[in-house]
Design a protein around this motif. Structure first.
Motif, PDB file in Angstrom:
ATOM      1  N   CYS A 555     -13.406  29.570  44.048  1.00 47.38           N
ATOM      2  CA  CYS A 555     -13.688  29.934  42.660  1.00 47.38           C
ATOM      3  C   CYS A 555     -15.133  29.550  42.290  1.00 47.38           C
ATOM      4  O   CYS A 555     -15.633  28.496  42.690  1.00 47.38           O
ATOM      5  N   ILE A 556     -15.773  30.443  41.519  1.00 44.77           N
ATOM      6  CA  ILE A 556     -17.127  30.149  41.021  1.00 44.77           C
ATOM      7  C   ILE A 556     -16.979  29.514  39.641  1.00 44.77           C
ATOM      8  O   ILE A 556     -16.557  30.155  38.685  1.00 44.77           O
ATOM      9  N   PHE A 557     -17.314  28.231  39.540  1.00 46.93           N
ATOM     10  CA  PHE A 557     -17.180  27.525  38.271  1.00 46.93           C
ATOM     11  C   PHE A 557     -18.408  27.759  37.400  1.00 46.93           C
ATOM     12  O   PHE A 557     -19.518  27.948  37.912  1.00 46.93           O
ATOM     13  N   PRO A 558     -18.263  27.697  36.088  1.00 42.96           N
ATOM     14  CA  PRO A 558     -19.421  27.795  35.193  1.00 42.96           C
ATOM     15  C   PRO A 558     -20.413  26.654  35.491  1.00 42.96           C
ATOM     16  O   PRO A 558     -20.001  25.582  35.956  1.00 42.96           O
ATOM     17  N   PRO A 559     -21.690  26.878  35.233  1.00 44.03           N
ATOM     18  CA  PRO A 559     -22.714  25.879  35.616  1.00 44.03           C
ATOM     19  C   PRO A 559     -22.403  24.470  35.115  1.00 44.03           C
ATOM     20  O   PRO A 559     -22.530  23.495  35.863  1.00 44.03           O
ATOM     21  N   GLY A 560     -22.006  24.330  33.850  1.00 39.64           N
ATOM     22  CA  GLY A 560     -21.735  22.990  33.315  1.00 39.64           C
ATOM     23  C   GLY A 560     -20.596  22.306  34.049  1.00 39.64           C
ATOM     24  O   GLY A 560     -20.658  21.110  34.369  1.00 39.64           O
ATOM     25  N   ILE A 561     -19.553  23.061  34.345  1.00 29.94           N
ATOM     26  CA  ILE A 561     -18.405  22.513  35.070  1.00 29.94           C
ATOM     27  C   ILE A 561     -18.787  22.238  36.521  1.00 29.94           C
ATOM     28  O   ILE A 561     -18.378  21.237  37.111  1.00 29.94           O
ATOM     29  N   ASP A 562     -19.591  23.123  37.088  1.00 32.62           N
ATOM     30  CA  ASP A 562     -19.969  22.949  38.489  1.00 32.62           C
ATOM     31  C   ASP A 562     -20.803  21.683  38.685  1.00 32.62           C
ATOM     32  O   ASP A 562     -20.704  21.020  39.712  1.00 32.62           O
ATOM     33  N   ARG A 563     -21.652  21.363  37.674  1.00 33.91           N
ATOM     34  CA  ARG A 563     -22.447  20.132  37.775  1.00 33.91           C
ATOM     35  C   ARG A 563     -21.533  18.903  37.825  1.00 33.91           C
ATOM     36  O   ARG A 563     -21.760  17.964  38.586  1.00 33.91           O
ATOM     37  N   ILE A 564     -20.491  18.928  37.005  1.00 29.76           N
ATOM     38  CA  ILE A 564     -19.536  17.810  37.011  1.00 29.76           C
ATOM     39  C   ILE A 564     -18.816  17.745  38.361  1.00 29.76           C
ATOM     40  O   ILE A 564     -18.610  16.664  38.925  1.00 29.76           O
ATOM     41  N   ARG A 565     -18.442  18.908  38.882  1.00 28.74           N
ATOM     42  CA  ARG A 565     -17.766  18.953  40.182  1.00 28.74           C
ATOM     43  C   ARG A 565     -18.650  18.353  41.272  1.00 28.74           C
ATOM     44  O   ARG A 565     -18.198  17.533  42.090  1.00 28.74           O
ATOM     45  N   GLN A 566     -19.925  18.756  41.274  1.00 26.98           N
ATOM     46  CA  GLN A 566     -20.850  18.238  42.292  1.00 26.98           C
ATOM     47  C   GLN A 566     -21.081  16.737  42.117  1.00 26.98           C
ATOM     48  O   GLN A 566     -21.209  15.996  43.097  1.00 26.98           O
ATOM     49  N   SER A 567     -21.093  16.318  40.851  1.00 23.97           N
ATOM     50  CA  SER A 567     -21.289  14.894  40.580  1.00 23.97           C
ATOM     51  C   SER A 567     -20.136  14.065  41.164  1.00 23.97           C
ATOM     52  O   SER A 567     -20.359  13.035  41.805  1.00 23.97           O
ATOM     53  N   PHE A 568     -18.939  14.532  40.937  1.00 23.57           N
ATOM     54  CA  PHE A 568     -17.787  13.794  41.475  1.00 23.57           C
ATOM     55  C   PHE A 568     -17.782  13.851  43.003  1.00 23.57           C
ATOM     56  O   PHE A 568     -17.470  12.870  43.675  1.00 23.57           O
ATOM     57  N   GLU A 569     -18.125  15.007  43.553  1.00 24.08           N
ATOM     58  CA  GLU A 569     -18.119  15.154  44.999  1.00 24.08           C
ATOM     59  C   GLU A 569     -19.108  14.180  45.638  1.00 24.08           C
ATOM     60  O   GLU A 569     -18.805  13.546  46.657  1.00 24.08           O
ATOM     61  N   LYS A 570     -20.289  14.033  45.025  1.00 21.23           N
ATOM     62  CA  LYS A 570     -21.276  13.083  45.545  1.00 21.23           C
ATOM     63  C   LYS A 570     -20.739  11.652  45.438  1.00 21.23           C
ATOM     64  O   LYS A 570     -20.843  10.854  46.378  1.00 21.23           O
ATOM     65  N   PHE A 571     -20.135  11.344  44.293  1.00 20.32           N
ATOM     66  CA  PHE A 571     -19.560  10.007  44.088  1.00 20.32           C
ATOM     67  C   PHE A 571     -18.499   9.713  45.149  1.00 20.32           C
ATOM     68  O   PHE A 571     -18.469   8.630  45.737  1.00 20.32           O
ATOM     69  N   TYR A 572     -17.639  10.693  45.412  1.00 21.92           N
ATOM     70  CA  TYR A 572     -16.529  10.485  46.353  1.00 21.92           C
ATOM     71  C   TYR A 572     -17.043  10.364  47.783  1.00 21.92           C
ATOM     72  O   TYR A 572     -16.635   9.469  48.536  1.00 21.92           O
ATOM     73  N   LEU A 573     -17.956  11.258  48.179  1.00 25.30           N
ATOM     74  CA  LEU A 573     -18.429  11.250  49.560  1.00 25.30           C
ATOM     75  C   LEU A 573     -19.307  10.044  49.852  1.00 25.30           C
ATOM     76  O   LEU A 573     -19.430   9.621  51.016  1.00 25.30           O
ATOM     77  N   ASP A 574     -19.945   9.483  48.808  1.00 25.65           N
ATOM     78  CA  ASP A 574     -20.672   8.224  49.010  1.00 25.65           C
ATOM     79  C   ASP A 574     -19.722   7.097  49.398  1.00 25.65           C
ATOM     80  O   ASP A 574     -20.062   6.204  50.173  1.00 25.65           O
ATOM     81  N   LYS A 575     -18.517   7.154  48.848  1.00 25.24           N
ATOM     82  CA  LYS A 575     -17.516   6.130  49.146  1.00 25.24           C
ATOM     83  C   LYS A 575     -16.762   6.429  50.442  1.00 25.24           C
ATOM     84  O   LYS A 575     -16.295   5.528  51.126  1.00 25.24           O
ATOM     85  N   HIS A 576     -16.627   7.740  50.759  1.00 24.76           N
ATOM     86  CA  HIS A 576     -15.847   8.135  51.940  1.00 24.76           C
ATOM     87  C   HIS A 576     -16.652   9.162  52.739  1.00 24.76           C
ATOM     88  O   HIS A 576     -16.405  10.364  52.671  1.00 24.76           O
TER      89      HIS A 576
END
Length: 787
Positions: A555-576
């Motif tokens: 799914c292509i998320f709207p830019p504002g939502i996609d930024r949040i998604r990428q933010s969480f993904e970076k947070f998670y992958l930094d830990k794992h």
């Protein structure tokens, strides 16, 4: 004088002394023989003629075939019985007195010369010269034969309900018990046992054989049971009060053999009154009687068990057919959205109706549970919790439940519906009982791996959509499953709960991290994430794979939502580090605040929508008023799969109470050439509105979905079979073919019933991959593990 009852003139001491002196003078033999001769002469010429004088001629005529009325037969018979009773009692009394006088002779002469006592000898004389002596002018006919005939006639009268003199009969039976065939007087040689009892048992066998045929001809199983039990009870009472307790077990055996054993199977199988009729009409007292009679003649109660098992399977197959017909029948109403099915407010709402096939699934489980309760009552109250019958019941329930191909799916749906709303308002005890009932059915299901797949699928939706009423009940259910089928079965399900718990901590940690960042990096939107372990969740049933196994488009998320998604993904992958996140847009929900310019009063409303609906609605933020987006434009800008896009657009533009969008042309179906406008004129009296997604179809799988589920389960079974083979061979090193097959089947039986052909194929595959090698000849194959 003793025999003529003038003993009062005699001196016992003088008589005893005279007998004593005779024995001392070595005249014991003469005394012994003369007493015997006297007794023989007395019985033959005094006692026997007196009895014959009392003998009614009608009795002799009846013996030879003449017809007498019941009353005539009873009166004549009682005259003979009284005469014999009197003669026997007199003989007993006189011989006791004589024995007292001749006590020294018995103790010395009889003992030294191994002679029977004078009392024993005189009893034998009564037997031979009174009972067994032929009657004058009647050939070989004896008083004993007449006596037996009279007793049997009297017993038959008693069985027919006539009044008889039981005390008189008992006295004559007691006489026969006091007489023996031989002078050593052994128990088994009693005249009662050797002469009368065989005739009584033979006559009784004939009577109950005839009575049984009559009862069967009447065709009433309930009455047959009552009469058979009553007959057995009457015979026991008759032995106690009329004949002898020695006969009680033997006459019981006659009743059991001739009346019960030969006729009960036919009574059990009677269509209109037999066990089937009793079960269908809850006639527990009748069933209890059948059980008791069955236990008499067959410790395993095979006929009863067979009849009940047959009825269980028949009723179970009726339940299966009803469920299949109900699920296959076309629905009378068109599909509705979730919004149509429940209130949109946070207030108490009416229950969401279940669709037709799901209702059929729930009814199937309820019907099976009701049938199980019924037979539990039968087992406990009628069959005394008989272990053998319980095993048979279990086998029958297992047969029809496993004969229904959707049993695993329907049971899982039963749990799903109850976990979402069925336990609402119930006490802890009621919830526990409900779960126990479901576990009872799980116990019968042989393919538990199939049930596990469906249960995980339904559980995942409850957990992710937060539809479960009680997490405590969910965990309680897992505990019960673990106790019933073991840890292996629940490992993945428990892992799903662990993922949810870890996700809560992870989300809290992420939010804290966002709050600690500078304002420029802070998020306006709030994010709750569930991170699922791909191998533990049934993601193939809900994404990212389609029904054909191909990967779904992201799914292509709207830019504002996609930024949040990428933010969480970076947070998670930094830990794992090293892990990969795949976002499941079809599983989430979102809360939006929408502005409706033409709404009276407060113009904003809070919308609770699916993630896909959120993505669609946010497209209209950048659209000037009055402009529209076509279906193809929405699809191109969101990359939402067609089937999901149509469902979500139906929810937003077709459902009457949640038409956030306007569709042109207006119809209940969404087509690819439709246009969509934001509905500025939307109104609602509620501040919070839940937009339910149109159901993608019935919760029950269709034929294609069912085939794909079975295909995936077969693949998993193939891996499980290979693992079991390798595990067994690694431990045993070398095994014969049949031993290997048996051990692998035993290992896997708790989860599913392995197909032997598939097992053989997996052995061949492991040989090709050099895990195993063949040893031995072709006729007796064996395998060796290759390290």
């Amino acid at each position: 004088n003793i025999h003529t009852k003038n003993a009062s003139t005699l001196s016992f001491e003088e008589l005893y002394r005279n007998a004593y002196k005779l024995v001392l003078k070595k005249k014991g033999e003469s005394l012994y023989n003369k007493v015997k001769e006297f007794e023989q002469d007395w019985l033959a010429h005094e006692v026997r003629p007196q009895i014959l004088e009392e003998l009614p001629p009608s009795l002799l005529a009846a013996y030879n075939g003449a017809h007498l009325t019941v009353n005539e037969k009873r009166v004549a018979g009682e005259r003979l019985l009284r005469s014999l009773k009197s003669a026997w009692e007199d003989h007993n009394l006189t011989m006791n007195m004589t024995t007292d006088v001749l006590m020294y002779m018995d103790r010395v002469y009889c003992s030294d010369n191994r002679k029977p006592s004078i009392f024993t000898a005189s009893m034998g004389q009564f037997r031979d010269h009174v009972l067994r002596a032929s009657l004058p002018e009647h050939g070989s006919l004896t008083l004993a034969a007449l006596l037996y005939k009279v007793i049997l006639d009297q017993i038959q009268m008693d069985r027919d309900g006539d009044i008889i003199n039981t005390a008189l009969l008992r006295s004559c039976a007691y006489m026969l018990e006091g007489l023996y065939e031989t002078e050593d007087e052994q128990e088994q040689n009693k005249l009662y046992i050797t002469s009368f009892e065989p005739e009584f048992l033979a006559a009784s066998a004939e009577y109950y054989r005839s009575e049984g045929s009559s009862m069967v001809a009447r065709g009433d199983a309930s009455n047959f049971c009552k009469q058979a039990l009553q007959a057995a009870m009457n015979e026991q009472d008759r032995c106690r009060s009329t004949l002898s307790t020695l006969t009680a077990p033997k006459i019981r055996a006659v009743v059991e053999t001739e009346l019960v054993k030969k006729n009960l199977p036919e009574m059990i199988s009677q269509e209109s009154t037999g066990v089937k009729h009793m079960l269908d009409n809850d006639r527990l007292p009748d069933l209890e009687m059948v059980y008791e009679l069955s236990s008499w003649v067959d410790p395993r109660k095979e006929e009863l068990k067979k009849a009940v098992q047959k009825r269980i399977v028949e009723q179970g197959e009726d339940i299966n057919s009803t469920a299949k017909n109900a699920s296959d029948a076309p629905s009378e109403k068109p599909s509705k959205t979730d919004a149509d099915k429940r209130d949109e407010t946070t207030k108490a709402a009416p229950e969401k109706p279940i669709n037709q096939q799901t209702a059929a699934a729930i009814k199937w489980v309820d019907d099976v549970l009701q049938l199980k309760d019924k037979y539990d009552q039968v087992l406990e109250n009628a069959f005394k919790s008989d272990q053998g019958l319980q095993t048979g019941f279990t086998r029958s329930f297992s047969d029809f439940i496993n004969g229904f191909e959707r049993s695993s799916e329907y049971l899982s749906l039963f749990f799903d519906e109850n976990m979402k709303k069925g336990i609402k308002g119930k006490t802890e005890t009621e919830v526990d009982m409900l779960l126990d009932k479901g576990i009872t059915l799980l116990r019968y299901i042989s393919d538990k791996d199939m049930f596990e797949r469906y249960y995980k699928k339904h559980l995942s939706r409850r957990l992710l959509m937060k539809r479960s009423i009680s997490m405590d009940a969910e965990r309680q259910m897992i505990s019960k499953m673990k106790m019933e089928v073991g840890n292996t079965f629940t490992q993945r399900i428990e892992a799903m709960f662990r993922d949810m718990s870890i996700s809560e901590d992870l989300t809290a940690s992420y939010k804290k991290r966002m709050r600690d960042l500078d304002g420029a990096d802070s998020q306006k939107a709030d994010l709750d994430v569930n991170v699922l372990t791909a191998t533990m969740w049934p993601l193939d049933a809900m994404g990212p794979l389609g029904r054909d196994g191909e990967k779904k488009p992201t799914c292509i998320f709207p830019p504002g939502i996609d930024r949040i998604r990428q933010s969480f993904e970076k947070f998670y992958l930094d830990k794992h580090s090293g892990r990969q996140l795949t976002w499941q847009g079809n599983m989430g929900t979102a809360d939006l605040r929408a502005y409706f310019s033409e709404m009276k009063g407060k113009k904003t409303r809070d919308l609770n929508v699916s993630t896909y609906c959120m993505v669609i609605l946010l497209l209209f933020n950048d659209l000037p008023p009055g402009n529209h987006l076509s279906y193809e434009e929405i699809q191109a800008r969101t990359n939402i799969p067609d089937n999901e896009l149509m469902r979500n657009l139906q929810s937003l533009a077709v459902a009457p109470k949640t038409r956030i969008l306007v569709k042109e042309p207006m119809s209940k179906d969404v087509k690819k050439d439709d246009k969509f406008y934001f509905n500025e004129k939307f109104t609602s009296q509620f501040q919070r509105i839940k937009v339910g997604v149109v159901a993608s179809g019935n919760k029950v799988e269709n034929v294609d979905e069912r085939q794909q589920t079975e295909q995936r389960v077969d693949e998993e079974r193939g891996h499980a079979i290979e693992a079991a083979i390798v595990r067994t061979m690694k431990q045993r090193k070398e095994l014969k073919h049949q031993q290997l097959i048996t051990e692998v089947i035993q290992q896997l039986a708790a989860r599913f019933s392995p197909d032997v052909n598939l097992l053989k194929k997996k052995i061949e595959s492991l040989i090709e991959r050099e895990y195993l090698e063949r040893v031995g000849d072709i006729d007796r194959p064996a395998y060796r593990y290759m390290a």
